[in-house]
Scaffold this active site. Structure first.
Site, PDB file in Angstrom:
ATOM      1  CB  CYS A  68      16.725  38.793 -20.635  1.00 55.65           C
ATOM      2  SG  CYS A  68      16.377  39.952 -19.325  1.00 55.65           S
ATOM      3  CG  HIS A 138      18.603  42.183 -16.436  1.00 56.15           C
ATOM      4  ND1 HIS A 138      17.432  41.797 -17.042  1.00 56.15           N
ATOM      5  CD2 HIS A 138      18.257  42.653 -15.219  1.00 56.15           C
ATOM      6  CE1 HIS A 138      16.411  42.024 -16.236  1.00 56.15           C
ATOM      7  NE2 HIS A 138      16.894  42.554 -15.118  1.00 56.15           N
TER       8      HIS A 138
END
Length: 202
Positions: A68, A138
């Site tokens: 990701c 993130h």
């Protein structure tokens, strides 16, 4: 929670303002054929189908990262992720696991998206937009690390984010941060909480 929502609205809107509002939704692990607007027959997604019909639908698009963080950074910068800086790797290198590698990079202050990178939200801010990030961030170490770039350093004026996943197990999460202030335990499921926060900001 694997969604990154980037929302942008013109700061001042007049009746003659033709600039569009921008809503970008990134969903980790969503397959090309998993939405009705892309041909799914077994999954009904009428609201997303309507968004696609009224907006832009990409028909030839590839994720350039297997995990990701690189994918998110590539989207925000418009660059290949390996040209940006220290990112966690998909499977680890040199006998180092990917999370061990992320810890090592964080200790060197070389993890994630550097604050000096040119990113879409910063460009939108310069063009008179107000931007918001809601969901999984993130793209940097931890929110509480001194000197660690935060969403605001990348052009988002408002953010409600979790660094990786909404803990514990996406129900009644306790690790969301709103504009650098821990939001504390929140009742409900992370996906509903993120959707409500985005709708409230909009």
């Amino acid at each position: 929670l694997s969604c990154l929502l980037c929302l942008a609205l013109p700061t001042q809107v007049s009746s003659a303002d033709a600039r569009p509002n921008i809503v970008f939704i990134l969903a980790d692990d969503l397959g090309y054929g998993d939405l009705g607007c892309y041909g799914a027959k077994d999954i009904r997604t009428p609201h997303l189908d309507r968004l696609a019909a009224d907006g832009v639908r990409f028909t030839d698009f590839y994720a350039n990262g297997a995990v990701c963080s690189p994918t998110r950074i590539a989207f925000l910068t418009g660059r290949y992720q390996q040209r940006v800086g220290g990112l966690e790797c998909a499977i680890g290198t040199g006998n180092v696991g990917r999370y061990d590698d992320a810890i090592r990079l964080a200790e060197q202050r070389d993890l994630g998206l550097p604050a000096d990178q040119t990113v879409i939200p910063g460009r939108l801010r310069d063009a008179g937009y107000t931007s918001c990030h809601v969901g999984k961030w993130h793209m940097n170490g931890m929110f509480n690390l001194p000197g660690q770039p935060q969403p605001i350093d990348h052009g988002f004026q408002y953010w409600f984010s979790t660094q990786n996943n909404a803990l514990p197990n996406h129900r009644n999460p306790y690790n969301f941060v709103r504009n650098a202030i821990p939001a504390g335990p929140i009742q409900g499921y992370a996906a509903d909480i993120v959707a409500a926060e985005a709708a409230k900001w909009l």
